[in-house]
Design an enzyme around this catalytic site. Structure first.
Site, PDB file in Angstrom:
ATOM      1  N   ASP A   1     -16.038  34.079  72.024  1.00 60.20           N
ATOM      2  CA  ASP A   1     -15.201  33.143  71.269  1.00 60.20           C
ATOM      3  C   ASP A   1     -14.997  33.672  69.847  1.00 60.20           C
ATOM      4  OD1 ASP A   1     -14.102  30.898  69.969  1.00 60.20           O
ATOM      5  OD2 ASP A   1     -15.259  29.501  71.195  1.00 60.20           O
TER       6      ASP A   1
ATOM      7  N   HIS B   1     -13.064  32.132  67.487  1.00 65.17           N
ATOM      8  CA  HIS B   1     -12.693  31.084  66.533  1.00 65.17           C
ATOM      9  C   HIS B   1     -13.802  30.922  65.493  1.00 65.17           C
ATOM     10  CE1 HIS B   1     -10.354  30.091  70.170  1.00 65.17           C
ATOM     11  NE2 HIS B   1      -9.428  29.730  69.308  1.00 65.17           N
TER      12      HIS B   1
ATOM     13  N   SER C   1     -16.517  28.825  76.370  1.00 62.40           N
ATOM     14  CA  SER C   1     -17.638  29.279  75.520  1.00 62.40           C
ATOM     15  C   SER C   1     -18.678  28.182  75.287  1.00 62.40           C
ATOM     16  CB  SER C   1     -17.120  29.850  74.199  1.00 62.40           C
ATOM     17  OG  SER C   1     -16.323  28.919  73.528  1.00 62.40           O
TER      18      SER C   1
HETATM   19  C1  B12 Z   1      -6.783  28.702  64.956  1.00 64.39           C
HETATM   20  C2  B12 Z   1      -6.899  28.879  66.442  1.00 64.39           C
HETATM   21  C3  B12 Z   1      -6.955  30.199  66.929  1.00 64.39           C
HETATM   22  C4  B12 Z   1      -7.030  31.422  65.998  1.00 64.39           C
HETATM   23  C5  B12 Z   1      -8.486  31.550  65.521  1.00 64.39           C
HETATM   24  C6  B12 Z   1      -8.586  32.216  64.169  1.00 64.39           C
HETATM   25  C7  B12 Z   1      -9.974  32.122  63.612  1.00 64.39           C
HETATM   26  N1  B12 Z   1     -10.287  33.085  62.781  1.00 64.39           N
HETATM   27  O1  B12 Z   1     -10.745  31.213  63.900  1.00 64.39           O
HETATM   28  C8  B12 Z   1      -6.594  32.551  66.976  1.00 64.39           C
HETATM   29  C9  B12 Z   1      -5.082  32.722  66.865  1.00 64.39           C
HETATM   30  C10 B12 Z   1      -7.252  33.912  66.769  1.00 64.39           C
HETATM   31  C11 B12 Z   1      -6.919  31.928  68.327  1.00 64.39           C
HETATM   32  C12 B12 Z   1      -7.138  32.661  69.471  1.00 64.39           C
HETATM   33  C13 B12 Z   1      -7.300  32.095  70.721  1.00 64.39           C
HETATM   34  N2  B12 Z   1      -7.238  30.774  71.031  1.00 64.39           N
HETATM   35 CO1  B12 Z   1      -7.231  29.382  69.707  1.00 64.39          CO
HETATM   36  N3  B12 Z   1      -7.028  27.874  68.630  1.00 64.39           N
HETATM   37  C14 B12 Z   1      -6.940  27.761  67.317  1.00 64.39           C
HETATM   38  C15 B12 Z   1      -6.741  26.250  66.975  1.00 64.39           C
HETATM   39  C16 B12 Z   1      -5.238  26.014  66.823  1.00 64.39           C
HETATM   40  C17 B12 Z   1      -7.430  25.702  65.739  1.00 64.39           C
HETATM   41  C18 B12 Z   1      -8.945  25.941  65.635  1.00 64.39           C
HETATM   42  C19 B12 Z   1      -9.373  25.663  64.198  1.00 64.39           C
HETATM   43  O2  B12 Z   1      -9.552  26.587  63.403  1.00 64.39           O
HETATM   44  N4  B12 Z   1      -9.432  24.360  63.815  1.00 64.39           N
HETATM   45  C20 B12 Z   1      -9.707  23.948  62.435  1.00 64.39           C
HETATM   46  C21 B12 Z   1     -11.232  23.858  62.169  1.00 64.39           C
HETATM   47  C22 B12 Z   1     -11.490  23.397  60.739  1.00 64.39           C
HETATM   48  O3  B12 Z   1     -11.758  22.876  63.047  1.00 64.39           O
HETATM   49  P1  B12 Z   1     -12.931  23.189  64.091  1.00 64.39           P
HETATM   50  O4  B12 Z   1     -12.911  24.615  64.466  1.00 64.39           O
HETATM   51  O5  B12 Z   1     -12.880  22.179  65.161  1.00 64.39           O
HETATM   52  O6  B12 Z   1     -14.279  23.002  63.230  1.00 64.39           O
HETATM   53  C23 B12 Z   1     -14.758  21.765  62.745  1.00 64.39           C
HETATM   54  C24 B12 Z   1     -15.639  20.992  63.749  1.00 64.39           C
HETATM   55  O7  B12 Z   1     -15.370  21.299  65.099  1.00 64.39           O
HETATM   56  C25 B12 Z   1     -17.047  21.286  63.319  1.00 64.39           C
HETATM   57  N5  B12 Z   1     -17.733  22.489  63.828  1.00 64.39           N
HETATM   58  C26 B12 Z   1     -17.217  23.683  64.204  1.00 64.39           C
HETATM   59  N6  B12 Z   1     -18.181  24.532  64.541  1.00 64.39           N
HETATM   60  C27 B12 Z   1     -19.361  23.892  64.382  1.00 64.39           C
HETATM   61  C28 B12 Z   1     -20.662  24.312  64.597  1.00 64.39           C
HETATM   62  C29 B12 Z   1     -21.717  23.414  64.375  1.00 64.39           C
HETATM   63  C30 B12 Z   1     -23.106  23.870  64.603  1.00 64.39           C
HETATM   64  C31 B12 Z   1     -21.440  22.094  63.944  1.00 64.39           C
HETATM   65  C32 B12 Z   1     -22.539  21.139  63.738  1.00 64.39           C
HETATM   66  C33 B12 Z   1     -20.108  21.677  63.703  1.00 64.39           C
HETATM   67  C34 B12 Z   1     -19.085  22.578  63.931  1.00 64.39           C
HETATM   68  O8  B12 Z   1     -16.925  21.406  61.906  1.00 64.39           O
HETATM   69  C35 B12 Z   1     -15.712  22.112  61.615  1.00 64.39           C
HETATM   70  C36 B12 Z   1     -15.225  21.764  60.226  1.00 64.39           C
HETATM   71  O9  B12 Z   1     -15.048  20.375  60.043  1.00 64.39           O
HETATM   72  C37 B12 Z   1      -7.348  25.569  68.262  1.00 64.39           C
HETATM   73  C38 B12 Z   1      -6.861  24.143  68.555  1.00 64.39           C
HETATM   74  C39 B12 Z   1      -7.929  23.098  68.354  1.00 64.39           C
HETATM   75  N7  B12 Z   1      -7.523  21.878  68.504  1.00 64.39           N
HETATM   76  O10 B12 Z   1      -9.083  23.362  68.099  1.00 64.39           O
HETATM   77  C40 B12 Z   1      -6.952  26.614  69.338  1.00 64.39           C
HETATM   78  C41 B12 Z   1      -7.759  26.686  70.632  1.00 64.39           C
HETATM   79  C42 B12 Z   1      -9.240  26.489  70.373  1.00 64.39           C
HETATM   80  N8  B12 Z   1      -7.493  28.055  71.080  1.00 64.39           N
HETATM   81  C43 B12 Z   1      -7.355  28.170  72.362  1.00 64.39           C
HETATM   82  C44 B12 Z   1      -7.126  29.384  73.061  1.00 64.39           C
HETATM   83  C45 B12 Z   1      -6.865  29.249  74.535  1.00 64.39           C
HETATM   84  C46 B12 Z   1      -7.144  30.617  72.399  1.00 64.39           C
HETATM   85  C47 B12 Z   1      -6.989  32.008  73.030  1.00 64.39           C
HETATM   86  C48 B12 Z   1      -7.685  32.222  74.383  1.00 64.39           C
HETATM   87  C49 B12 Z   1      -5.471  32.256  73.124  1.00 64.39           C
HETATM   88  C50 B12 Z   1      -5.040  33.512  73.832  1.00 64.39           C
HETATM   89  N9  B12 Z   1      -4.233  33.296  74.842  1.00 64.39           N
HETATM   90  O11 B12 Z   1      -5.429  34.594  73.458  1.00 64.39           O
HETATM   91  C51 B12 Z   1      -7.580  32.917  71.922  1.00 64.39           C
HETATM   92  C52 B12 Z   1      -9.113  33.008  72.033  1.00 64.39           C
HETATM   93  C53 B12 Z   1      -9.652  34.336  72.202  1.00 64.39           C
HETATM   94  C54 B12 Z   1     -11.178  34.254  72.215  1.00 64.39           C
HETATM   95  N10 B12 Z   1     -11.782  35.015  73.096  1.00 64.39           N
HETATM   96  O12 B12 Z   1     -11.817  33.538  71.467  1.00 64.39           O
HETATM   97  C55 B12 Z   1      -7.500  26.814  73.053  1.00 64.39           C
HETATM   98  C56 B12 Z   1      -8.840  26.665  73.800  1.00 64.39           C
HETATM   99  C57 B12 Z   1      -8.662  25.946  75.119  1.00 64.39           C
HETATM  100  C58 B12 Z   1      -9.948  25.875  75.885  1.00 64.39           C
HETATM  101  N11 B12 Z   1     -10.099  26.659  76.887  1.00 64.39           N
HETATM  102  O13 B12 Z   1     -10.803  25.093  75.605  1.00 64.39           O
HETATM  103  C59 B12 Z   1      -7.251  25.822  71.868  1.00 64.39           C
HETATM  104  C60 B12 Z   1      -7.954  24.463  72.026  1.00 64.39           C
HETATM  105  C61 B12 Z   1      -5.710  25.633  71.755  1.00 64.39           C
HETATM  106  C62 B12 Z   1      -5.123  24.862  72.913  1.00 64.39           C
HETATM  107  N12 B12 Z   1      -4.891  23.597  72.727  1.00 64.39           N
HETATM  108  O14 B12 Z   1      -4.870  25.424  73.947  1.00 64.39           O
HETATM  109  N13 B12 Z   1      -6.974  30.571  68.235  1.00 64.39           N
END
Ligand code: B12
Length: 215
Positions: free
Chosen positions: A103, A105, A156
């Site tokens: 993963d 992300h 993941s």
């Molecule tokens: C940005 C993004 C990307 C970027 C990532 C860039 C980066 N440097 O992170 C890029 C373009 C690279 C990407 C790639 C891919 N992505 Co993407 N991506 C996203 C997206 C749009 C946003 C994620 C994000 O940054 N959110 C903003 C942050 C602030 O929020 P967050 O991560 O949720 O974190 C908060 C909380 O969750 C929590 N938290 C997070 N981690 C932790 C850990 C702990 C311990 C705790 C307590 C709390 C906590 O606190 C954080 C801050 O408040 C999501 C959509 C979504 N709804 O999540 C899809 C998403 C996750 N991606 C997805 C996919 C499918 C992919 C790819 C496979 C696409 C592809 N065909 O290649 C690849 C993944 C490749 C891989 N092997 O990982 C899917 C996953 C679907 C699934 N199977 O579950 C999603 C859900 C999109 C979708 N709706 O289809 N992606």
């Protein structure tokens, strides 16, 4: 004033949804000092959430998501110093944090790391796509109190479970508290795989770690 705050907040959300790096940076600059760093992060996160929805619906494509992700990372980097200034210091404990293997992300995970650092924890952020063995080595080397595992994909999430299982196999589970997070993760999943805690966002993650550390 409230109207101004709402406009600043909305501009931040829109800049991310429009996948516009320059606009994001200028809107973060405009919002600094008017709304809190946490409110800025919340607005940018709301934008990313919408980007995710549009990506899922086929309205946005991967290159857009990559630009939005870059914009969010740049926006958060601008306010890291402000965030530190608003939070308390001290050495409250040692946290190892990373995104599990398979993963890439890391935006949310990095925000959690930054917020924990600002709250007075020593954080070893081991990055993204991190092999289980690397997590275990980091926990051992740093004598970590808490291990944070991030996963953004349903695939993941299984690896979060595997890390906990490996900790048990190696006799290390009692040495470290494990917290998990990431958009698809839930409290029910944390309970199911035997994690010590889950939180929905970075501010809640700080409260969770304080609670686990008895602070
Ligand atoms: C940005 C993004 C990307 C970027 C990532 C860039 C980066 N440097 O992170 C890029 C373009 C690279 C990407 C790639 C891919 N992505 Co993407 N991506 C996203 C997206 C749009 C946003 C994620 C994000 O940054 N959110 C903003 C942050 C602030 O929020 P967050 O991560 O949720 O974190 C908060 C909380 O969750 C929590 N938290 C997070 N981690 C932790 C850990 C702990 C311990 C705790 C307590 C709390 C906590 O606190 C954080 C801050 O408040 C999501 C959509 C979504 N709804 O999540 C899809 C998403 C996750 N991606 C997805 C996919 C499918 C992919 C790819 C496979 C696409 C592809 N065909 O290649 C690849 C993944 C490749 C891989 N092997 O990982 C899917 C996953 C679907 C699934 N199977 O579950 C999603 C859900 C999109 C979708 N709706 O289809 N992606």
């Amino acid at each position: 004033m409230n109207g101004q705050v709402e406009t600043l907040r909305k501009n931040l959300v829109d800049a991310i949804v429009e996948c516009d790096l320059d606009k994001t940076v200028s809107n973060v600059e405009a919002a600094r000092g008017v709304i809190t760093p946490q409110e800025i992060i919340d607005a940018l996160s709301e934008g990313m959430h919408e980007v995710g929805i549009r990506f899922e619906r086929g309205k946005l494509f991967l290159p857009h998501v990559m630009v939005a992700a870059n914009a969010m990372t740049s926006g958060v980097a601008l306010i890291e110093g402000d965030l530190a200034a608003t939070m308390s210091g001290g050495n409250r404990g040692h946290v190892v944090m990373g995104t599990v293997e398979g993963d890439v992300h890391d935006i949310g995970k990095s925000i959690v790391s930054t917020m924990l650092q600002c709250a007075g924890y020593e954080v070893n952020d081991v990055g993204r796509d991190v092999p289980t063995a690397t997590f275990l080595d980091a926990v051992k080397e740093g004598n970590a109190d808490v291990l944070g595992l991030s996963a953004l994909m349903t695939t993941s999430m299984q690896t979060q479970k595997e890390v906990i299982e490996t900790l048990i196999e190696k006799g290390m589970r009692k040495d470290v508290m494990v917290i998990i997070g990431g958009a698809p993760v839930t409290q029910a999943y944390a309970d199911k795989i035997g994690a010590d805690g889950y939180s929905e966002n970075a501010s809640e993650a700080v409260k969770l770690v304080h609670k686990l550390m008895g602070i």
